[in-house]
Design an enzyme around this catalytic site. Structure first.
Site, PDB file in Angstrom:
ATOM      1  N   SER A 127       0.837  -1.207   0.000  1.00 36.91           N
ATOM      2  CA  SER A 127       0.000   0.000   0.000  1.00 36.91           C
ATOM      3  C   SER A 127       0.867   1.251   0.000  1.00 36.91           C
ATOM      4  O   SER A 127       1.981   1.268   0.548  1.00 36.91           O
ATOM      5  CB  SER A 127      -0.869  -0.024   1.259  1.00 36.91           C
ATOM      6  OG  SER A 127      -1.445   1.232   1.492  1.00 36.91           O
ATOM      7  N   TYR A 152      -1.765  -1.262  11.085  1.00 33.71           N
ATOM      8  CA  TYR A 152      -2.056  -1.817   9.754  1.00 33.71           C
ATOM      9  C   TYR A 152      -0.967  -1.404   8.763  1.00 33.71           C
ATOM     10  O   TYR A 152      -0.385  -2.239   8.058  1.00 33.71           O
ATOM     11  CB  TYR A 152      -3.436  -1.340   9.262  1.00 33.71           C
ATOM     12  CG  TYR A 152      -3.591  -1.428   7.765  1.00 33.71           C
ATOM     13  CD1 TYR A 152      -3.840  -2.647   7.142  1.00 33.71           C
ATOM     14  CD2 TYR A 152      -3.430  -0.289   6.960  1.00 33.71           C
ATOM     15  CE1 TYR A 152      -3.937  -2.728   5.761  1.00 33.71           C
ATOM     16  CE2 TYR A 152      -3.531  -0.365   5.592  1.00 33.71           C
ATOM     17  CZ  TYR A 152      -3.784  -1.573   4.988  1.00 33.71           C
ATOM     18  OH  TYR A 152      -3.857  -1.652   3.621  1.00 33.71           O
ATOM     19  N   LYS A 156       2.255  -3.586   6.565  1.00 36.34           N
ATOM     20  CA  LYS A 156       2.613  -3.564   5.133  1.00 36.34           C
ATOM     21  C   LYS A 156       4.109  -3.314   4.970  1.00 36.34           C
ATOM     22  O   LYS A 156       4.786  -3.967   4.176  1.00 36.34           O
ATOM     23  CB  LYS A 156       1.806  -2.474   4.402  1.00 36.34           C
ATOM     24  CG  LYS A 156       0.321  -2.761   4.303  1.00 36.34           C
ATOM     25  CD  LYS A 156       0.027  -3.983   3.430  1.00 36.34           C
ATOM     26  CE  LYS A 156      -1.435  -4.314   3.344  1.00 36.34           C
ATOM     27  NZ  LYS A 156      -1.712  -5.630   2.780  1.00 36.34           N
TER      28      LYS A 156
HETATM   29  C1  UD1 Z   1      -7.180   4.334   3.894  1.00 35.39           C
HETATM   30  C2  UD1 Z   1      -6.079   3.916   4.821  1.00 35.39           C
HETATM   31  C3  UD1 Z   1      -4.984   3.275   4.032  1.00 35.39           C
HETATM   32  C4  UD1 Z   1      -5.533   2.096   3.241  1.00 35.39           C
HETATM   33  C5  UD1 Z   1      -6.649   2.591   2.341  1.00 35.39           C
HETATM   34  C6  UD1 Z   1      -7.314   1.442   1.621  1.00 35.39           C
HETATM   35  C7  UD1 Z   1      -6.203   5.588   6.631  1.00 35.39           C
HETATM   36  C8  UD1 Z   1      -5.465   6.678   7.328  1.00 35.39           C
HETATM   37  N1  UD1 Z   1      -5.567   5.057   5.551  1.00 35.39           N
HETATM   38  O1  UD1 Z   1      -6.646   5.314   3.047  1.00 35.39           O
HETATM   39  O2  UD1 Z   1      -3.947   2.851   4.879  1.00 35.39           O
HETATM   40  O3  UD1 Z   1      -4.511   1.515   2.476  1.00 35.39           O
HETATM   41  O4  UD1 Z   1      -7.635   3.237   3.132  1.00 35.39           O
HETATM   42  O5  UD1 Z   1      -8.079   1.931   0.573  1.00 35.39           O
HETATM   43  O6  UD1 Z   1      -7.278   5.229   6.993  1.00 35.39           O
HETATM   44  N2  UD1 Z   1     -13.307  10.474   3.595  1.00 35.39           N
HETATM   45  C9  UD1 Z   1     -14.334  11.320   3.947  1.00 35.39           C
HETATM   46  N3  UD1 Z   1     -15.472  10.768   4.476  1.00 35.39           N
HETATM   47  C10 UD1 Z   1     -15.606   9.435   4.674  1.00 35.39           C
HETATM   48  C11 UD1 Z   1     -14.549   8.561   4.309  1.00 35.39           C
HETATM   49  C12 UD1 Z   1     -13.412   9.115   3.770  1.00 35.39           C
HETATM   50  O7  UD1 Z   1     -14.237  12.540   3.802  1.00 35.39           O
HETATM   51  O8  UD1 Z   1     -16.662   9.003   5.195  1.00 35.39           O
HETATM   52  C13 UD1 Z   1     -12.088  11.033   3.009  1.00 35.39           C
HETATM   53  C14 UD1 Z   1     -10.854  10.803   3.865  1.00 35.39           C
HETATM   54  O9  UD1 Z   1     -10.695  11.863   4.785  1.00 35.39           O
HETATM   55  C15 UD1 Z   1      -9.746  10.792   2.798  1.00 35.39           C
HETATM   56  C16 UD1 Z   1     -10.442  10.259   1.554  1.00 35.39           C
HETATM   57  O10 UD1 Z   1     -11.834  10.387   1.791  1.00 35.39           O
HETATM   58  O11 UD1 Z   1      -9.318  12.086   2.539  1.00 35.39           O
HETATM   59  C17 UD1 Z   1     -10.121   8.804   1.281  1.00 35.39           C
HETATM   60  O12 UD1 Z   1     -10.362   8.064   2.464  1.00 35.39           O
HETATM   61  P1  UD1 Z   1     -10.307   6.470   2.489  1.00 35.39           P
HETATM   62  O13 UD1 Z   1     -11.130   5.918   1.388  1.00 35.39           O
HETATM   63  O14 UD1 Z   1     -10.601   6.021   3.869  1.00 35.39           O
HETATM   64  O15 UD1 Z   1      -8.802   6.143   2.102  1.00 35.39           O
HETATM   65  P2  UD1 Z   1      -7.408   6.637   2.764  1.00 35.39           P
HETATM   66  O16 UD1 Z   1      -7.641   7.359   4.017  1.00 35.39           O
HETATM   67  O17 UD1 Z   1      -6.639   7.323   1.714  1.00 35.39           O
END
Ligand code: UD1
Length: 346
Positions: A127, A152, A156
């Site tokens: 990742s 987590y 990795k």
């Molecule tokens: C997360 C994990 C990462 C993992 C990946 C798998 C964290 C810190 N990182 O990445 O280690 O490999 O998932 O896909 O959790 N967001 C919202 N509202 C929501 C959900 C998400 O605003 O309800 C935003 C988050 O703040 C972020 C973006 O969407 O900016 C992407 O979030 P997410 O899909 O959870 O992925 P990551 O955080 O990049």
């Protein structure tokens, strides 16, 4: 004769899409999965798409005895693609030992099994989390690895080191780690897709569940980041493009085209997209407004990251071909299909 690939975690999200691409390329696929975070019905989806039902063993690969006896019986694996792992960042913070025990024991068992049964190739599901918040964007494979923000993420990073050390120690094992950015979307058939357990952590399943009415609204975690619209930026890529990269990695290993016996590739689209842009994409492809509101930042989130994918482009011959809109539409189609035809089926 067909090459035989063992896919651990093959009923999971990325594993199932990879199984489809492998079968369509003519590989023989055996899946092992403990079904702790996936459904057995995924095999039907794979069969409906490809016309082939992969061989399946329900197993937790932390059980070394069971794993070794399966490897002894089958005897003929040419390569392993290792997806099986726990993957919730918040859960890993709460229960670190669960993550270290499961994610690392399973890998070590596999590597020991490869050595014992002379299985020469492994592709590992890593990742972009290993880069943390990089100082320089886009990130290349040479960008510095940062201390992990969660257990987590740490599994990795450690797993990559375990594979690299095992390759050095072995006379025949070769490996590739694929560092995924943010996989989204579903197979174009809508017969398989992402199946988050309970409330999703990730953005796109949260968006589609809000769109279909299971969640009242999407919380946008922060709009005060140093990005053009204030919301965080990620490199979202279509899961089918990602699955294709695994087939190319297997092909590279089986045909001895590597530069080194252990290699690492970034896999993304190479472009940063903000949370608000993802919402706009959903609204465009679904033709409906998405209820959302700005919320506080989510602890542990990074501000921005996207990939330099030139190494994968030149060396693997891989390039993400599908757009963000294609990916979001496929996720939306899958959400609707799943709720209508699969959810609730026993
Ligand atoms: C997360 C994990 C990462 C993992 C990946 C798998 C964290 C810190 N990182 O990445 O280690 O490999 O998932 O896909 O959790 N967001 C919202 N509202 C929501 C959900 C998400 O605003 O309800 C935003 C988050 O703040 C972020 C973006 O969407 O900016 C992407 O979030 P997410 O899909 O959870 O992925 P990551 O955080 O990049």
């Amino acid at each position: 004769m067909k090459h035989h690939i063992l896919v651990t975690g093959g009923t999971g999200y990325i594993g199932s899409h990879t199984a489809v691409e492998l079968i369509e390329e003519g590989f023989r696929v055996t899946i092992i999965d403990d079904l702790s975070n996936s459904e057995i019905g995924v095999l039907e989806g794979i069969e409906a798409i490809t016309g082939v039902r992969p061989e399946f063993e329900k197993m937790n690969i932390c059980d070394q005895e069971k794993l070794f006896s399966m490897l002894r019986e089958k005897q003929d694996f040419d390569a392993i693609i290792h997806f099986a792992a726990h993957k919730s960042v918040p859960e890993s913070v709460q229960q670190p030992l669960k993550y270290y025990r499961n994610n690392l024991t399973s890998l070590m068992n596999l590597l020991a099994g490869m050595e014992k049964h002379r299985i020469p190739c492994i592709v590992f599901s890593s990742s972009c989390t290993v880069y943390g918040q990089p100082d320089v964007l886009p990130v290349t494979e040479k960008s510095p690895i940062q201390p992990a923000a969660s257990p987590y993420g740490n599994t990795k990073r450690i797993a990559e080191e375990i594979i690299s050390d095992s390759v050095v120690a072995s006379s025949f094992i070769k490996g590739i780690s694929l560092r995924y950015f943010n996989p989204i979307g579903a197979h174009q058939s809508a017969l398989i897709g992402e199946l988050p357990l309970g409330v999703p952590d990730n953005l796109v399943p949260y968006i589609t569940q809000t769109g279909i009415g299971i969640r009242p609204l999407l919380r946008v975690f922060g709009n005060d980041y140093n990005t053009p619209d204030g919301t965080p930026i990620r490199d979202y890529l279509h899961v089918v493009d990602l699955a294709r990269a695994h087939v190319m990695a297997i092909d590279r290993l089986l045909n001895d085209r590597q530069k080194k016996r252990y290699e690492v590739f970034n896999l993304g689209i190479g472009k940063g997209v903000s949370v608000l842009e993802m919402i706009q994409s959903f609204e465009r492809v679904s033709g409906q407004k998405l209820n959302h509101e700005i919320h506080d930042r989510r602890p542990g989130d990074i501000e921005k990251i996207w990939a330099d994918t030139s190494y994968a482009n030149t060396e693997l011959g891989w390039r993400a071909e599908r757009s963000i809109d294609d990916a979001v539409l496929s996720a939306w189609n899958w959400e609707q299909y799943y709720r209508k035809h699969i959810s609730g089926r026993s």
